[in-house]
Design an enzyme around this catalytic site. Structure first.
Site, mmCIF file in Angstrom:
data_model
loop_
_atom_site.group_PDB
_atom_site.id
_atom_site.type_symbol
_atom_site.label_atom_id
_atom_site.label_comp_id
_atom_site.label_asym_id
_atom_site.label_seq_id
_atom_site.Cartn_x
_atom_site.Cartn_y
_atom_site.Cartn_z
ATOM 1 N N SER A 139 0.858 -1.184 0.000
ATOM 2 C CA SER A 139 0.000 0.000 0.000
ATOM 3 C C SER A 139 0.891 1.231 0.000
ATOM 4 O O SER A 139 2.014 1.195 0.505
ATOM 5 C CB SER A 139 -0.888 0.003 1.251
ATOM 6 O OG SER A 139 -1.505 1.263 1.433
ATOM 7 N N TYR A 152 -2.238 0.354 9.939
ATOM 8 C CA TYR A 152 -2.242 -0.414 8.693
ATOM 9 C C TYR A 152 -0.952 -0.179 7.915
ATOM 10 O O TYR A 152 -0.314 -1.120 7.427
ATOM 11 C CB TYR A 152 -3.458 -0.008 7.855
ATOM 12 C CG TYR A 152 -3.572 -0.705 6.518
ATOM 13 C CD1 TYR A 152 -4.040 -2.013 6.437
ATOM 14 C CD2 TYR A 152 -3.228 -0.049 5.335
ATOM 15 C CE1 TYR A 152 -4.157 -2.654 5.212
ATOM 16 C CE2 TYR A 152 -3.350 -0.673 4.105
ATOM 17 C CZ TYR A 152 -3.814 -1.979 4.047
ATOM 18 O OH TYR A 152 -3.924 -2.607 2.830
#
Length: 231
Positions: A139, A152
């Site tokens: 990501s 995250y």
């Protein structure tokens, strides 16, 4: 036929990539936590004429990871392992001051520990493949600081580093960490439920993953937008 294990494969990017591989004749072992949705996905993909094994379960469970690798062995081995299953740590996302530590532990367990555990289980079969490859779905939050994305992002940064080290330790394999960019997925909707801006469908980035498999560049971290642009 080559064999791929794909985690988090019942919908979103996992399903889109599985669909593309099935269309190319790959046999598949698919994982997801929701049994009914995974069953429907497997039935649809089997329409391509390939063998599809659907195993619902939690990737943090050692027995489940062993089951995935054993299923791939019965299909002929492991040529590709895709760690796509992910946990946010909080839904919706939260600032670090309020991030539940149990949620952070869950994100690390799913996104990092389970991914490494599955690699460890599959390594003998990956090494035996003529073109063994590992893809970890990363990501941009792993490399950039975005408010509320700390937990995250930290887990994905750790996964990126594990992928980089694995690439050094296993020079015969290809190990690619891939940042797919923004996508319209259930994960993103859960992370930022108030964001109504349109985002690309997961299928739109799948050609970037296929390019890696076709061209087999050096192990490393890649962004799907750059791969799609041909850079």
């Amino acid at each position: 036929m080559p064999v791929a294990i794909i985690t988090g494969a019942s919908k979103g990017l996992g399903r889109a990539l599985a669909e593309a591989l099935a269309a190319r004749g790959w046999d598949l072992v698919l994982d997801a936590r929701t049994a009914e949705v995974l069953k429907e996905t497997a039935a649809a993909l089997a329409g391509h004429g390939t063998r599809v094994t659907a195993l619902p379960g939690d990737v943090t469970d050692l027995a489940h990871r062993s089951e995935l690798v054993a299923a791939a062995w019965r299909l002929g081995g492991v040529d590709l392992l895709v760690s796509n299953a992910s946990a946010l740590g909080a839904e919706p996302l939260a600032r670090l001051e309020g991030l539940p530590l149990d949620g952070l532990r869950r994100a690390l367990e799913v996104n990092v520990v389970a991914a490494l555990g599955l690699v460890q289980e599959a390594l003998p079969l990956l090494r035996a493949s003529e073109a063994g490859a590992v893809i970890t779905v990363s990501s941009d939050a792993a490399a950039e600081a975005y408010e509320t994305w700390g937990g995250y992002g930290a887990s994905k940064a750790a996964l990126d580093h594990l992928a980089a080290v694995l690439g050094e330790e296993e020079p015969r394999l290809r190990v690619w960490a891939v940042d797919p960019g923004d996508m319209a997925t259930d994960l993103y909707a859960a992370a930022v439920p108030d964001d109504g801006d349109p985002r690309p469908e997961p299928a739109s980035v799948v050609p970037a993953f296929l390019r890696l498999l076709d061209e087999r560049p050096a192990s490393g971290r890649y962004g799907a937008p750059s791969l799609l642009e041909g850079r």
